[in-house]
Enzyme design. Structure first.
Site, PDB file in Angstrom:
ATOM      1  N   GLU A  44       0.859  -1.183   0.000  1.00  0.00           N
ATOM      2  CA  GLU A  44       0.000   0.000   0.000  1.00  0.00           C
ATOM      3  C   GLU A  44       0.889   1.225   0.000  1.00  0.00           C
ATOM      4  O   GLU A  44       1.756   1.371   0.864  1.00  0.00           O
ATOM      5  CB  GLU A  44      -0.850   0.033   1.273  1.00  0.00           C
ATOM      6  CG  GLU A  44      -2.122  -0.741   1.192  1.00  0.00           C
ATOM      7  CD  GLU A  44      -2.944  -0.558   2.477  1.00  0.00           C
ATOM      8  OE1 GLU A  44      -2.905   0.537   3.072  1.00  0.00           O
ATOM      9  OE2 GLU A  44      -3.605  -1.518   2.870  1.00  0.00           O
TER      10      GLU A  44
ATOM     11  N   ASP B 233      -6.008   9.151   9.792  1.00  0.00           N
ATOM     12  CA  ASP B 233      -4.673   8.740  10.216  1.00  0.00           C
ATOM     13  C   ASP B 233      -4.260   9.324  11.555  1.00  0.00           C
ATOM     14  O   ASP B 233      -4.572  10.465  11.873  1.00  0.00           O
ATOM     15  CB  ASP B 233      -3.636   9.152   9.168  1.00  0.00           C
ATOM     16  CG  ASP B 233      -3.689   8.246   7.951  1.00  0.00           C
ATOM     17  OD1 ASP B 233      -3.611   7.020   8.148  1.00  0.00           O
ATOM     18  OD2 ASP B 233      -3.836   8.751   6.829  1.00  0.00           O
TER      19      ASP B 233
END
Lengths: 399, 268
Positions: free
Chosen positions: B46, B57
């Site tokens: 990824e 995040d």
């Protein structure tokens, strides 16, 4: 008119709006939508909300004719919708009460909120104290420094103020951080958003709880003017909650509406917060709207002397009303807002918030071009006590 | 389904899918780190794209994004970086992990054409839930890209079944609520959630968010087909930042021994 069908069942205002959030909180948005729709159909809930607005916040707020200011300015007469006279000093409390009552109804014991200048943080901390909820307020490190007084007020009210050090350490980052916290604590926490922004159903919900401003204005104006409507209605726009609440009953009627953004140092400079004038379509804080960004999609930091207008996005319904041209959006500079603030002080004895001063500044320009027998209503969204420090710094630095 | 996905899906290993940020700490380092990960046994990669407002995040990946932004890394360059990775011999599927606003500004169609031609295999958009993904889903199929679905312990049963059935590439199961980042413990009832996901999924079911040690990874073997490690690896890259810029060969060696210490022996 054009707006009868928005938002649609997917939470869209034309192309704007929607729910651009992580999968983890999608169930919470559905749960909130269901609870909100049920609540506003419930007579008891509505009566409770109206009662709290009256006996806790002091509504209805007056509609005051600005006699000396209108005389001084010339042209149409100016009326002030006095949201500054609410408990805690701004319109923010309307929405905070509504969402807190909904949180209680949903059985949530914890609320979280984001704040820029601290006005919404204070409103959230206030309702948390009143309804016995725990409250965490996310605030950028830079804003904590600039707004020490409001930070102290929130703590006095029993809220926990969480310093946000990510990104540019201001409102946009505080909102990101509140959303991150919501994703982590979604099962027992209610996110009390302060403006008409965020994923659906927040824009609809905030409008619902703020439309009391417009409804009161309409009936108060009609009472004075034998069932006539105002010739223009003006409100400042950051995220856009006081404006959407003020506009709500007038959108379907033939009343010219003006939303005033912050031009900061000027829309031709890089130092402004004029999202509709200078922004482009994009996603911020869960909603597709207009925002200030680079061509690659990095969100940029806005600027305005007024912390409440200093936001790179705008509520999706405003983006829609701009696109359909139902509302005229204009921008007013720091300088113009400061002048208007002083004029209002000197002629009416009212110190308004710097945010509201943007709307006052445009009303003065607009009224001048109108006939003496016409009427402009401006939403005075908050009082200016919180800005005294900024005003002092400006006076000392500028002169 | 392309050949790279076939190899991934037919593997009998406990599949390892690392996440790193493009441009952290510089483009060449990203290339060498990717190749090193493949050598260490990664089954897919990824590749994150730096963004100013990454609301899914935690702090570690936020900081990596800031470092990437300082290198002027963006979505278009990240996609082109994949073409360079292919030239340098990378064979595993590569998934671009991007926030939706970056996709919108580059243009969904432009992105998909570029991605298809650059050897990208999938796209993951953490702030584009299923309800908003109709158009992108359709366009991804046209361009032979897998739009990776994320499911969470809070996803409702019916939706979980539907997303599991329709998943392409792999199904990304979020191990715990909250943003990306290292965690010391996981949610109770996670095994039931993973079982429900596996029941309907035609593709490997991977677990991610918060995994940072060999012990944690081993805990999910049996209930999932693979795992994703992001923040822990990105944190190691942060520690090695200066060496990755000036003494790369040494840094990559250290990085590889860290990855080896992380992986269960049988996953390679």
């Amino acid at each position: 008119m054009t707006t009868a069908t928005v938002p649609d069942h997917r939470g869209r205002y034309g192309v704007f709006g929607g729910k651009y959030v992580p999968e983890t909180i999608m169930f919470a948005l559905e749960e909130l939508e269901t609870a909100f729709d049920e609540a506003i159909q419930d007579k008891e809930f509505n009566e409770l909300f109206q009662k709290e607005l009256a006996i806790y916040s002091g509504r209805p707020t007056p509609l005051t004719r600005a006699d000396r200011l209108s005389e001084y300015n010339g042209g149409a007469s100016i009326y002030l919708k006095r949201e500054d006279l609410n408990h805690t000093g701004a319109h923010k409390i309307n929405n905070a009460i509504g969402q807190a009552l909904l949180a209680v109804r949903m059985g949530k014991k914890k609320i979280i909120a984001e704040t820029g200048a601290g006005q919404h943080g204070v409103a959230a901390a206030t309702v948390a104290a009143k309804y016995g909820l725990s409250c965490k307020v996310y605030m950028g490190k830079e804003d904590i420094r600039r707004q020490a007084l409001n930070v102290f007020r929130m703590k006095l009210l029993g809220a926990e103020v969480i310093e946000v050090t990510s990104g540019s350490q201001t409102l946009k980052d505080a909102t990101n951080e509140a959303i991150r916290e919501w994703v982590a604590a979604v099962e027992d926490t209610f996110y009390l958003i302060g403006s008409a922004v965020g994923p659906y159903p927040y824009p609809k919900m905030v409008k619902q709880f703020q439309q009391v401003i417009g409804h009161e204005t309409e009936s108060q104006f009609k009472e004075i003017h034998y069932e006539k409507l105002p010739d223009a209605v003006v409100a400042c726009v950051g995220g856009g909650s006081n404006a959407i609440g003020m506009f709500a009953p007038f959108i379907e009627k033939e009343v010219p509406l003006y939303g005033i953004e912050a031009a900061g140092m000027g829309v031709e400079t890089a130092q402004h917060a004029a999202t509709l004038s200078k922004g482009s379509n994009g996603v911020i804080h869960g909603s597709l709207t207009k925002l200030l960004q680079t061509s690659e999609g990095q969100i940029t930091e806005p600027y305005s002397i007024s912390a409440g207008l200093d936001y790179p996005g705008i509520g999706p319904e405003h983006a829609y009303l701009h696109e359909t041209k139902r509302v005229t959006y204009e921008a007013v500079t720091d300088e113009e807002a400061l002048q208007a603030l002083k004029l209002l002080c000197e002629n009416e004895g009212i110190l308004c918030a710097l945010e509201s001063a943007h709307a006052v500044a445009y009303s003065l320009k607009l009224a001048k071009k109108m006939r003496k027998d016409q009427h402009v209503v401006v939403c005075l969204s908050g009082r200016g006590d919180k800005d005294v420090h900024t005003l002092m710094e400006f006076e000392e630095g500028g002169e | 389904m392309n050949k790279r996905w076939k190899v991934f899906q037919h593997s009998s290993d406990y599949r390892f899918t690392p996440y790193i940020m493009a441009g952290d700490p510089c483009e060449e380092a990203t290339i060498e780190l990717s190749l090193a990960l493949e050598e260490c046994g990664a089954h897919a990669l990824e590749l994150g794209v730096p963004y100013s407002d990454p609301l899914a995040d935690g702090p570690v990946i936020q900081r990596a994004g800031m470092r990437g932004l300082a290198q002027n890394m963006n979505l278009e360059k990240t996609v082109k970086l994949v073409a360079k990775l292919r030239e340098r011999g990378l064979k595993i599927p590569v998934i671009i992990f991007t926030y939706y606003n970056l996709l919108l500004q580059l243009g969904e169609n432009r992105f998909l054409k570029l991605a298809e031609n650059s050897g990208v295999d999938g796209v993951l958009v953490p702030d584009l839930p299923y309800e908003e993904s109709g158009y992108l889903q359709e366009m991804c199929s046209e361009h032979n890209l897998a739009l990776i679905s994320l499911v969470s312990p809070t996803t409702r049963e019916e939706k979980l079944a539907k997303l599991s059935r329709e998943a392409e590439g792999f199904l990304y199961c979020i191990s715990s609520l909250g943003v990306t980042g290292v965690r010391s413990e996981f949610r109770a009832g996670l095994d039931d959630f993973l079982k429900a996901a596996k029941r309907n999924s035609r593709v490997p079911v991977l677990v991610g968010f918060g995994l940072s040690t060999r012990e944690q990874i081993q805990q999910f073997d049996g209930s999932s087909d693979g795992f994703i490690v992001g923040s822990a690896i990105v944190k190691k890259i942060e520690e090695l930042e200066s060496d990755l810029l000036t003494n790369r060969e040494e840094a990559i060696k250290t990085f590889k021994s860290y990855i080896e210490s992380l992986l269960p022996v049988y996953s390679r």
